[in-house]
Design a protein around this motif. Structure first.
Motif, mmCIF file in Angstrom:
data_model
loop_
_atom_site.group_PDB
_atom_site.id
_atom_site.type_symbol
_atom_site.label_atom_id
_atom_site.label_comp_id
_atom_site.label_asym_id
_atom_site.label_seq_id
_atom_site.Cartn_x
_atom_site.Cartn_y
_atom_site.Cartn_z
ATOM 1 N N GLY A 93 19.918 2.522 -33.123
ATOM 2 C CA GLY A 93 19.372 1.198 -33.392
ATOM 3 C C GLY A 93 18.667 0.565 -32.220
ATOM 4 O O GLY A 93 18.167 -0.559 -32.324
ATOM 5 N N VAL A 94 18.626 1.229 -31.052
ATOM 6 C CA VAL A 94 17.959 0.695 -29.855
ATOM 7 C C VAL A 94 16.826 1.648 -29.499
ATOM 8 O O VAL A 94 17.064 2.820 -29.181
ATOM 9 C CB VAL A 94 18.924 0.553 -28.678
ATOM 10 C CG1 VAL A 94 18.195 0.003 -27.460
ATOM 11 C CG2 VAL A 94 20.102 -0.331 -29.048
ATOM 12 N N ASP A 95 15.543 1.146 -29.564
ATOM 13 C CA ASP A 95 14.417 2.036 -29.261
ATOM 14 C C ASP A 95 14.069 1.980 -27.775
ATOM 15 O O ASP A 95 14.632 1.207 -26.999
ATOM 16 C CB ASP A 95 13.203 1.689 -30.117
ATOM 17 C CG ASP A 95 12.752 0.248 -29.908
ATOM 18 O OD1 ASP A 95 12.979 -0.299 -28.802
ATOM 19 O OD2 ASP A 95 12.178 -0.346 -30.840
ATOM 20 N N GLU A 96 13.105 2.807 -27.360
ATOM 21 C CA GLU A 96 12.754 2.936 -25.952
ATOM 22 C C GLU A 96 12.140 1.661 -25.389
ATOM 23 O O GLU A 96 12.350 1.326 -24.216
ATOM 24 C CB GLU A 96 11.786 4.104 -25.757
ATOM 25 C CG GLU A 96 12.409 5.464 -26.070
ATOM 26 C CD GLU A 96 11.446 6.596 -25.819
ATOM 27 O OE1 GLU A 96 10.304 6.309 -25.384
ATOM 28 O OE2 GLU A 96 11.828 7.762 -26.028
ATOM 29 N N ASP A 97 11.348 0.911 -26.200
ATOM 30 C CA ASP A 97 10.752 -0.338 -25.723
ATOM 31 C C ASP A 97 11.817 -1.364 -25.371
ATOM 32 O O ASP A 97 11.719 -2.087 -24.371
ATOM 33 C CB ASP A 97 9.802 -0.908 -26.786
ATOM 34 C CG ASP A 97 8.557 -0.042 -26.971
ATOM 35 O OD1 ASP A 97 8.238 0.717 -26.024
ATOM 36 O OD2 ASP A 97 7.934 -0.127 -28.042
ATOM 37 N N GLU A 98 12.880 -1.436 -26.162
ATOM 38 C CA GLU A 98 13.973 -2.381 -25.897
ATOM 39 C C GLU A 98 14.731 -1.992 -24.624
ATOM 40 O O GLU A 98 15.142 -2.847 -23.840
ATOM 41 C CB GLU A 98 14.924 -2.422 -27.095
ATOM 42 C CG GLU A 98 14.302 -3.077 -28.329
ATOM 43 C CD GLU A 98 15.196 -2.996 -29.542
ATOM 44 O OE1 GLU A 98 15.319 -4.001 -30.255
ATOM 45 O OE2 GLU A 98 15.790 -1.920 -29.760
ATOM 46 N N VAL A 99 14.912 -0.688 -24.414
ATOM 47 C CA VAL A 99 15.572 -0.220 -23.184
ATOM 48 C C VAL A 99 14.740 -0.576 -21.966
ATOM 49 O O VAL A 99 15.236 -1.065 -20.947
ATOM 50 C CB VAL A 99 15.825 1.296 -23.249
ATOM 51 C CG1 VAL A 99 16.324 1.814 -21.892
ATOM 52 C CG2 VAL A 99 16.824 1.636 -24.335
ATOM 53 N N ALA A 100 13.397 -0.348 -22.077
ATOM 54 C CA ALA A 100 12.512 -0.655 -20.946
ATOM 55 C C ALA A 100 12.528 -2.148 -20.637
ATOM 56 O O ALA A 100 12.537 -2.556 -19.469
ATOM 57 C CB ALA A 100 11.089 -0.172 -21.259
#
Length: 287
Positions: free
Chosen positions: A272-279
């Protein structure tokens, strides 16, 4: 800092030895010296707050070591000193000697000083017995003592005053096991000693299988017997112990049969957490 004190000297005059003035038998001197040294060591340990079994700290041993200086005539006068030379102030040797003189004064009055412990009472009785064996009267004094020497006839001194300071019967516990390194103490009397992993010494009195145990000295063993407990509930000694070689627990490697190694661990991150949110999160905490 205090001034360097002179060596703590003292002497005991023995009368009625049955020998010429200035003479004493080697056997009598040895017995008296052993008893006096035991008393001095126990006094020093008491003053230094050392309780329980075990070797005395080196500072206590140095301060309470009695040294024979010579014999003078006038009955038989034994001259001695206690402790080390050049001690600053009134150190442990000075306090130990004063305490011993207080004990001798108590013997002359048939009255044990209130601070005397059962162990000191036992040591005092040994000194009295040694004095009685070699003289009819004795007198203890210090070189610069004010007042008369402390004089008494050892045969007339009550032993009950000192023997009544009895050590309470220690607590005991049956079937206690202790493991550690085995040391030899006295094979003839069946006495050995175990030092456990924490450095505690446990005496083994009257070992049941002493001949077999003697072959295990220097190795790791387990001893089982009736435990004598100390004031803090610790095991001080084992009575009628049986000693056997320490058996190390067996260990079996776990079996890998039936385990599925075809599955690989998940490496896809948090559901449920994509790479943009992690960045975005990493940028936020890096500010």
């Amino acid at each position: 800092m205090g001034e360097v004190s002179v060596v703590d000297e003292w002497e005991v005059r023995l009368s009625g030895t049955g020998l010429s003035d200035g003479e004493i038998t080697f056997a009598g001197l040895a017995d008296l010296a052993e008893a006096l040294q035991a008393l001095a060591t126990r006094v020093g340990r008491h003053l230094a707050g050392v309780v329980g079994p075990g070797r005395s700290p080196s500072a206590v041993e140095r301060a309470t070591t009695l040294k024979f200086r010579g014999i003078a005539q006038g009955s038989t006068i034994l001259q001695a000193k206690i402790g080390e030379d050049g001690v600053l102030g009134e150190g442990l040797e000075h306090r130990s000697l004063n305490a011993m003189m207080e004990i001798f004064g108590g013997a002359a009055r048939d009255e044990a000083p209130g601070w005397v412990t059962p162990q000191l009472g036992q040591a005092t009785v040994s000194v009295l017995d040694a004095l009685q064996a070699i003289s009819t009267t004795c007198a203890f004094s210090l070189p610069r003592q004010v007042g008369p020497p402390i004089q008494f006839a050892a045969a007339s001194v009550s032993r009950e005053v000192w023997a009544d300071l009895r050590v309470p019967e220690p607590d005991r516990r049956a079937d206690v096991s202790v493991s550690g390194d085995l040391d030899l103490v006295d094979l003839r009397r069946g006495r050995l000693r175990i030092r456990d992993a924490f450095g505690n010494d446990v005496q083994l009195d009257t070992v049941a299988n002493v001949d077999e145990a003697a072959r295990l000295v220097g190795g790791q063993v387990t001893a089982t017997g009736e435990a004598v407990l100390g004031a803090r509930g610790q095991v001080v000694s084992l009575v009628d112990a049986t000693v056997e070689r320490l058996q190390m627990p067996s260990w079996t490697a776990p079996s890998l049969d039936g385990m599925d190694f075809s599955r690989t661990p998940l490496t896809g991150g948090v559901e449920g957490v994509d790479e943009d949110e992690v960045a975005a999160f990493l940028e936020l905490i890096g500010r």
